[in-house]
Design a protein around this motif. Structure first.
Motif, PDB file in Angstrom:
ATOM      1  N   THR A  92      84.125  51.752 -11.988  1.00 43.21           N
ATOM      2  CA  THR A  92      85.273  51.092 -11.358  1.00 43.21           C
ATOM      3  C   THR A  92      84.808  50.228 -10.179  1.00 43.21           C
ATOM      4  OG1 THR A  92      86.794  52.835 -12.019  1.00 43.21           O
ATOM      5  CG2 THR A  92      87.449  51.478 -10.134  1.00 43.21           C
ATOM      6  N   ASP A  93      83.946  50.784  -9.334  1.00 42.23           N
ATOM      7  CA  ASP A  93      83.447  50.021  -8.187  1.00 42.23           C
ATOM      8  C   ASP A  93      82.633  48.807  -8.628  1.00 42.23           C
ATOM      9  OD1 ASP A  93      84.706  51.835  -6.551  1.00 42.23           O
ATOM     10  OD2 ASP A  93      82.867  52.867  -5.935  1.00 42.23           O
ATOM     11  N   LEU A  94      81.829  48.975  -9.661  1.00 43.07           N
ATOM     12  CA  LEU A  94      81.051  47.846 -10.167  1.00 43.07           C
ATOM     13  C   LEU A  94      81.960  46.747 -10.716  1.00 43.07           C
ATOM     14  CD1 LEU A  94      78.124  49.787 -11.846  1.00 43.07           C
ATOM     15  CD2 LEU A  94      77.921  48.180  -9.920  1.00 43.07           C
ATOM     16  N   HIS A  95      83.035  47.143 -11.391  1.00 35.04           N
ATOM     17  CA  HIS A  95      83.997  46.148 -11.872  1.00 35.04           C
ATOM     18  C   HIS A  95      84.600  45.379 -10.701  1.00 35.04           C
ATOM     19  CE1 HIS A  95      84.232  46.569 -16.201  1.00 35.04           C
ATOM     20  NE2 HIS A  95      84.215  47.871 -16.086  1.00 35.04           N
ATOM     21  N   LEU A  96      84.922  46.075  -9.636  1.00 35.58           N
ATOM     22  CA  LEU A  96      85.480  45.413  -8.447  1.00 35.58           C
ATOM     23  C   LEU A  96      84.487  44.418  -7.855  1.00 35.58           C
ATOM     24  CD1 LEU A  96      87.261  48.440  -6.734  1.00 35.58           C
ATOM     25  CD2 LEU A  96      88.346  46.503  -7.913  1.00 35.58           C
ATOM     26  N   TRP A  97      83.247  44.833  -7.732  1.00 37.28           N
ATOM     27  CA  TRP A  97      82.225  43.925  -7.207  1.00 37.28           C
ATOM     28  C   TRP A  97      82.026  42.734  -8.138  1.00 37.28           C
ATOM     29  CZ3 TRP A  97      80.258  43.268  -2.601  1.00 37.28           C
ATOM     30  CH2 TRP A  97      80.276  44.322  -1.688  1.00 37.28           C
ATOM     31  N   LEU A 124      74.987  33.193  -1.818  1.00 37.40           N
ATOM     32  CA  LEU A 124      75.745  33.138  -3.071  1.00 37.40           C
ATOM     33  C   LEU A 124      74.832  33.073  -4.288  1.00 37.40           C
ATOM     34  CD1 LEU A 124      78.673  30.778  -2.043  1.00 37.40           C
ATOM     35  CD2 LEU A 124      78.766  33.256  -2.428  1.00 37.40           C
ATOM     36  N   ASN A 125      73.735  32.340  -4.168  1.00 35.12           N
ATOM     37  CA  ASN A 125      72.780  32.257  -5.274  1.00 35.12           C
ATOM     38  C   ASN A 125      72.161  33.624  -5.556  1.00 35.12           C
ATOM     39  OD1 ASN A 125      71.165  30.711  -7.210  1.00 35.12           O
ATOM     40  ND2 ASN A 125      69.468  31.282  -5.868  1.00 35.12           N
ATOM     41  N   ASP A 126      71.746  34.314  -4.503  1.00 32.69           N
ATOM     42  CA  ASP A 126      71.176  35.654  -4.677  1.00 32.69           C
ATOM     43  C   ASP A 126      72.219  36.617  -5.244  1.00 32.69           C
ATOM     44  OD1 ASP A 126      68.793  34.707  -3.679  1.00 32.69           O
ATOM     45  OD2 ASP A 126      69.008  35.665  -1.710  1.00 32.69           O
ATOM     46  N   TRP A 127      73.451  36.522  -4.727  1.00 31.89           N
ATOM     47  CA  TRP A 127      74.509  37.407  -5.211  1.00 31.89           C
ATOM     48  C   TRP A 127      74.808  37.167  -6.687  1.00 31.89           C
ATOM     49  CZ3 TRP A 127      76.482  41.775  -5.377  1.00 31.89           C
ATOM     50  CH2 TRP A 127      77.721  42.013  -5.943  1.00 31.89           C
ATOM     51  N   GLU A 128      74.835  35.919  -7.106  1.00 32.37           N
ATOM     52  CA  GLU A 128      75.110  35.623  -8.517  1.00 32.37           C
ATOM     53  C   GLU A 128      74.031  36.206  -9.414  1.00 32.37           C
ATOM     54  OE1 GLU A 128      77.821  34.430 -10.155  1.00 32.37           O
ATOM     55  OE2 GLU A 128      78.686  34.703  -8.165  1.00 32.37           O
ATOM     56  N   ARG A 129      72.798  36.185  -8.958  1.00 30.22           N
ATOM     57  CA  ARG A 129      71.697  36.785  -9.727  1.00 30.22           C
ATOM     58  C   ARG A 129      71.921  38.294  -9.855  1.00 30.22           C
ATOM     59  NH1 ARG A 129      67.788  39.357  -7.713  1.00 30.22           N
ATOM     60  NH2 ARG A 129      67.994  38.427  -5.642  1.00 30.22           N
ATOM     61  N   ILE A 130      72.259  38.941  -8.757  1.00 37.40           N
ATOM     62  CA  ILE A 130      72.518  40.388  -8.765  1.00 37.40           C
ATOM     63  C   ILE A 130      73.767  40.689  -9.582  1.00 37.40           C
ATOM     64  CG2 ILE A 130      73.159  42.356  -7.315  1.00 37.40           C
ATOM     65  CD1 ILE A 130      71.432  40.949  -5.083  1.00 37.40           C
ATOM     66  N   ARG A 131      74.808  39.925  -9.342  1.00 37.27           N
ATOM     67  CA  ARG A 131      76.094  40.107 -10.026  1.00 37.27           C
ATOM     68  C   ARG A 131      75.927  40.015 -11.547  1.00 37.27           C
ATOM     69  NH1 ARG A 131      79.840  36.394 -11.611  1.00 37.27           N
ATOM     70  NH2 ARG A 131      81.958  37.187 -11.762  1.00 37.27           N
ATOM     71  N   GLY A 132      75.021  39.184 -11.994  1.00 41.66           N
ATOM     72  CA  GLY A 132      74.782  39.022 -13.425  1.00 41.66           C
ATOM     73  C   GLY A 132      74.222  40.270 -14.090  1.00 41.66           C
ATOM     74  N   ARG A 133      73.667  41.177 -13.288  1.00 38.99           N
ATOM     75  CA  ARG A 133      73.131  42.425 -13.844  1.00 38.99           C
ATOM     76  C   ARG A 133      74.170  43.540 -13.910  1.00 38.99           C
ATOM     77  NH1 ARG A 133      68.510  41.421 -10.107  1.00 38.99           N
ATOM     78  NH2 ARG A 133      69.351  43.149  -8.906  1.00 38.99           N
TER      79      ARG A 133
END
Length: 104
Positions: free
Chosen positions: A86-91, A34-43
């Motif tokens: 659209t896919d990025l918004h979903l992610w 989750l920590n790694d995903w939040e870092r990626i998600r923030g970009r």
């Protein structure tokens, strides 16, 4: 390795890939993921803005394009970029656990 992040060339970000069910991960492993995903998600918002700029550029080219095959190609490229957004918004909006499990 119970999970990894795999670069998605189309979206331009790394996506989580679980090799086991979410529940099989330890609490510590879930926290790392989750920590790694939040870092990626923030970009993701920056990536969306980049794709939007590409769409605007292609739309501007399309507005002055007289060659029909080239216009069709630009339209296809614009549609693909919009699909990526659209896919990025979903992610970006998806709950991390649901997203991880749903995209093995």
């Amino acid at each position: 390795m119970k999970f990894e992040f795999v670069y998605d060339e189309r979206l331009g970000i790394e996506l989580p890939m679980l090799h086991e069910e979410w529940e099989a991960l330890t609490v510590a492993e879930q926290a790392v993921l989750l920590n790694d995903w939040e870092r990626i998600r923030g970009r993701i918002p920056d990536r969306i803005m980049q794709l939007e700029r590409e769409i605007v550029d292609k739309q501007n080219r399309l507005n002055v394009e007289d060659d029909f095959p080239t216009s069709c190609r630009l339209n296809t490229q614009i549609a693909e970029l919009a699909s990526c957004i659209t896919d990025l918004h979903l992610w970006f909006r998806a709950d991390s656990r649901v997203s991880d499990k749903g995209h093995d």
